[in-house]
Scaffold this motif. Structure first.
Motif, PDB file in Angstrom:
ATOM      1  N   PRO A 246      42.138  33.434  29.541  1.00  0.00           N
ATOM      2  CA  PRO A 246      42.293  32.569  30.717  1.00  0.00           C
ATOM      3  C   PRO A 246      41.194  32.889  31.735  1.00  0.00           C
ATOM      4  CG  PRO A 246      44.369  33.642  30.138  1.00  0.00           C
ATOM      5  CD  PRO A 246      43.304  34.307  29.335  1.00  0.00           C
ATOM      6  N   SER A 247      40.493  31.899  32.205  1.00  0.00           N
ATOM      7  CA  SER A 247      39.320  32.126  33.059  1.00  0.00           C
ATOM      8  C   SER A 247      39.667  32.796  34.384  1.00  0.00           C
ATOM      9  CB  SER A 247      38.610  30.789  33.343  1.00  0.00           C
ATOM     10  OG  SER A 247      39.512  29.880  33.969  1.00  0.00           O
ATOM     11  N   ASP A 248      40.885  32.625  34.852  1.00  0.00           N
ATOM     12  CA  ASP A 248      41.250  33.174  36.159  1.00  0.00           C
ATOM     13  C   ASP A 248      42.118  34.421  36.046  1.00  0.00           C
ATOM     14  OD1 ASP A 248      43.411  31.920  35.070  1.00  0.00           O
ATOM     15  OD2 ASP A 248      44.123  31.038  36.949  1.00  0.00           O
ATOM     16  N   SER A 249      42.121  35.065  34.882  1.00  0.00           N
ATOM     17  CA  SER A 249      43.063  36.157  34.680  1.00  0.00           C
ATOM     18  C   SER A 249      42.444  37.283  33.869  1.00  0.00           C
ATOM     19  CB  SER A 249      44.318  35.631  33.973  1.00  0.00           C
ATOM     20  OG  SER A 249      45.287  36.634  33.845  1.00  0.00           O
ATOM     21  N   LEU A 250      41.496  37.992  34.470  1.00  0.00           N
ATOM     22  CA  LEU A 250      40.858  39.108  33.782  1.00  0.00           C
ATOM     23  C   LEU A 250      41.512  40.421  34.220  1.00  0.00           C
ATOM     24  CD1 LEU A 250      37.025  38.329  33.782  1.00  0.00           C
ATOM     25  CD2 LEU A 250      38.514  38.586  31.816  1.00  0.00           C
ATOM     26  N   GLY A 251      42.141  41.110  33.272  1.00  0.00           N
ATOM     27  CA  GLY A 251      42.790  42.368  33.596  1.00  0.00           C
ATOM     28  C   GLY A 251      42.494  43.434  32.565  1.00  0.00           C
ATOM     29  N   LEU A 252      42.700  44.695  32.941  1.00  0.00           N
ATOM     30  CA  LEU A 252      42.477  45.817  32.024  1.00  0.00           C
ATOM     31  C   LEU A 252      43.373  46.973  32.425  1.00  0.00           C
ATOM     32  CD1 LEU A 252      39.241  47.059  30.452  1.00  0.00           C
ATOM     33  CD2 LEU A 252      40.559  48.714  31.759  1.00  0.00           C
ATOM     34  N   LEU A 253      44.014  47.602  31.415  1.00  0.00           N
ATOM     35  CA  LEU A 253      44.828  48.795  31.643  1.00  0.00           C
ATOM     36  C   LEU A 253      43.901  49.993  31.621  1.00  0.00           C
ATOM     37  CD1 LEU A 253      47.837  47.963  29.280  1.00  0.00           C
ATOM     38  CD2 LEU A 253      47.543  47.371  31.694  1.00  0.00           C
ATOM     39  N   LEU A 254      43.729  50.637  32.758  1.00  0.00           N
ATOM     40  CA  LEU A 254      42.716  51.678  32.926  1.00  0.00           C
ATOM     41  C   LEU A 254      43.376  53.032  33.124  1.00  0.00           C
ATOM     42  CD1 LEU A 254      39.654  52.304  33.308  1.00  0.00           C
ATOM     43  CD2 LEU A 254      40.014  51.910  35.760  1.00  0.00           C
TER      44      LEU A 254
END
Length: 616
Positions: A246-254
């Motif tokens: 999704p273009s508006d939903s960039l996430g990462l578990l860091l």
């Protein structure tokens, strides 16, 4: 997260069959919109966007997960003269099936479970992705073949009995999971990673379309070249995953460790840092807390970072919630913080990247580092089986992460086993010869670790450390780590992508010498070299902490009432699975600080909670 379920039967009473299908589709009680389809003897249910029917109404296809190379497969089909509409999964799969049959799976890349029904040939194909990121269950019950991407959906079918398999229970206690092709239930099987099941007119064929491969010929000439190739492969993998994002939903578990940080650095080569939301978890116990390291990585790279501080009461709530959708027993307490973190992230994004896979293929676990020590110590049985165990009891029981006593007890436990078995004795909650099972639940086994033997049989020509990498990938990564992620994903509605599990990355990792990834106590040398200059040295040079939770403390405080309620003598005796006397001794020793039974008690607690939710 697109669950699917279905069954194939000789005769049909449609009204009743669709009622069964509805029950199977809604079994996990996760809010979803399902479609149901019927094609003669085949009944399918799946979520709308991942369910397709071919144009000539001769094929049904359901997919849980994603196929990353759909565009390139489509282009290859067009070059062969096939008419396929862009993005039409049904047309693409139908064309591949007509060309290759089950071998079509070799042309698909991604994380998926797949079910296909071909009306013309009366054939059902069930398949699971190469690394085992998505689960897939099946079984033949009377004249019906039942299948589903969740165990809960299998259990919702009236022909599927809820009978605990004693050998499955033993596997759960010793490996923290029940590895494929088995499950915790008699009659229900799990498709292994990289494998398929073909059922044609009642005849069942189980096969593999992919295996992890080692070549004696190193693919690269030197350490620097290997580092550069891994980097390019990781960049391409993140790019491939972004195409489905999704273009508006960039996430990462860091976590602030090497793996998730490597994925983040690769991701930021292709997008703006402030568009990426990173999420981490914090604990009051400093021995478990990595939030300051994650914050350092985020500040260095400039991401939009958020931290969830997890305490015992929040952990209790997360455990109660995750059991509602976790339909397999899994004795990994990091499920609690994983579920909590993913619930937190889901409030902000719908999909996240993770660093899963780095530890297995780049030798990140501390057990890899002590393998040589274990080999040496095993040659001195008097020392390892009599003297050291007595000395360890003199150490205080600690609630900290990987305390000295905890590590020493684990190390000693494994020394009486051969090399490959030893690693899983170090990892599992209970030793194979534990008395925790009741006499009625004990079963005779030809090997303490038959699943290790099964996978190791094909690795006899491999260097031992490379073989261990594959064993960890098949029995720990696929069955524990990725199961934990999938459970949390489906329970929270947050999709997860793991670029380090891309086939090119894995193949490269397996092709390089072990010494380039590990020497002495230094692990992930190649990844550290790859990230040098891209991350602070303080991040790259710190040892692995591991993603755990302070269960030893919580069992004496916030989780104690839950533990005591589920492990009562009367309950254990009534169910008949566990030796109540042994369980009570462990509880008493843990509560009085005489021993640390955090792993064992969590294993028992989760099984009892799972049993109440899904079986009783």
């Amino acid at each position: 997260m697109a669950n699917f379920a279905g069954f194939i039967k000789d005769s049909s009473a449609k009204d009743i069959d669709f009622q069964i299908l509805d029950k199977m589709a809604s079994a996990r009680q996760v809010p979803s919109k399902f479609q149901t389809k019927h094609l003669e003897s085949a009944f399918f249910a799946a979520q709308d966007l991942h369910f397709c029917e071919s144009a000539d109404a001769s094929m049904l296809v359901a997919i849980d997960g994603q196929i990353l190379n759909l565009a390139s497969v489509q282009n290859a089909l067009i070059e062969k003269g096939y008419q396929v509409t862009q993005g039409n999964i049904a047309q693409i799969i139908q064309a591949l099936w007509s060309l290759y049959g089950p071998s079509m799976l070799e042309h698909l890349d991604g994380d998926f479970a797949l079910a296909l029904w071909d009306l013309h040939s009366q054939t059902l194909l069930l398949a699971r992705d190469r690394m085992g990121q998505k689960p897939l269950f099946w079984g033949v019950f009377g004249k019906e073949t039942v299948f589903a991407s969740s165990l809960a959906s299998m259990l919702a079918h009236p022909e599927v009995p809820k009978r605990i398999d004693p050998t499955g229970l033993h596997r759960y206690l010793t490996l923290d999971c029940v590895p494929a092709p088995n499950s915790i239930f008699q009659g229900i099987k799990k498709v292994p990673p990289g494998a398929y099941v073909l059922i044609k007119q009642g005849n069942v064929t189980e096969g593999r379309y992919h295996d992890l491969v080692f070549s004696q010929q190193t693919a690269v000439d030197n350490f620097s070249e290997a580092s550069a190739l891994i980097w390019q492969a990781l960049l391409q993998s993140t790019k491939d995953h972004l195409q489905t994002w999704p273009s508006d939903s960039l996430g990462l578990l860091l976590s602030g460790g090497i793996d998730s940080s490597a994925v983040l650095v690769a991701l930021l080569q292709q997008t703006d840092a402030m568009s990426v939301k990173t999420f981490t978890l914090g604990f009051n116990d400093a021995s478990f807390d990595e939030s300051s390291h994650a914050q350092m990585v985020s500040s260095f790279l400039g991401t939009n970072h958020q931290t969830l501080q997890l305490d015992g009461m929040q952990a209790l709530q997360s455990l109660r919630r995750v059991v509602q959708t976790a339909d397999q027993p899994l004795a990994d307490s990091s499920l609690i913080p994983t579920y909590a973190l993913m619930s937190f992230a889901r409030q902000h994004v719908t999909k996240v990247f993770s660093g899963d896979g780095g530890d297995e293929f780049f030798y990140g676990y501390p057990t890899f580092s002590i393998d040589r020590l274990g080999q040496m110590a095993s040659y001195f049985p008097l020392l390892s089986r009599q003297i050291l165990p007595k000395l360890v009891t003199l150490l205080p029981a600690s609630e900290g992460n990987m305390s000295t006593r905890f590590k020493a007890e684990r190390f000693i436990r494994g020394l009486k086993y051969p090399r490959y078995h030893r690693h899983f004795a170090w990892l599992g909650s209970f030793a194979p010869d534990s008395d925790v099972l009741s006499p009625e639940s004990k079963t005779a086994t030809t090997s303490p670790y038959p699943d290790v033997d099964f996978w190791a049989a094909n690795l006899e020509s491999w260097p031992p450390m490379k073989a261990l990498s594959v064993l960890y990938a098949r029995l720990y990564l696929a069955e524990v780590v990725l199961t934990k992620v999938d459970m949390s994903s489906k329970g929270t509605g947050l999709e997860v992508s793991a670029p380090l599990l891309n086939q090119n990355v894995v193949d490269l990792a397996l092709s390089i010498p072990v010494r380039w990834s590990m020497s002495g106590s230094t692990t992930k040398k190649l990844l550290r070299r790859m990230l040098r200059g891209r991350l602070p040295d303080s991040i790259l040079d710190r040892p692995k902490k591991g993603f755990g939770a302070p269960m030893a403390h919580w069992f004496r405080t916030d989780l104690k009432p839950l533990l005591m309620d589920h492990l009562t003598t009367s309950r254990l005796v009534k169910e008949g699975f566990f030796n109540a006397k042994v369980v009570n001794q462990m509880i008493d020793a843990h509560m009085s600080y005489k021993a640390d039974y955090r792993k064992e008690l969590y294993s028992l607690l989760f099984f009892e909670m799972w049993l109440s939710r899904w079986v009783l």
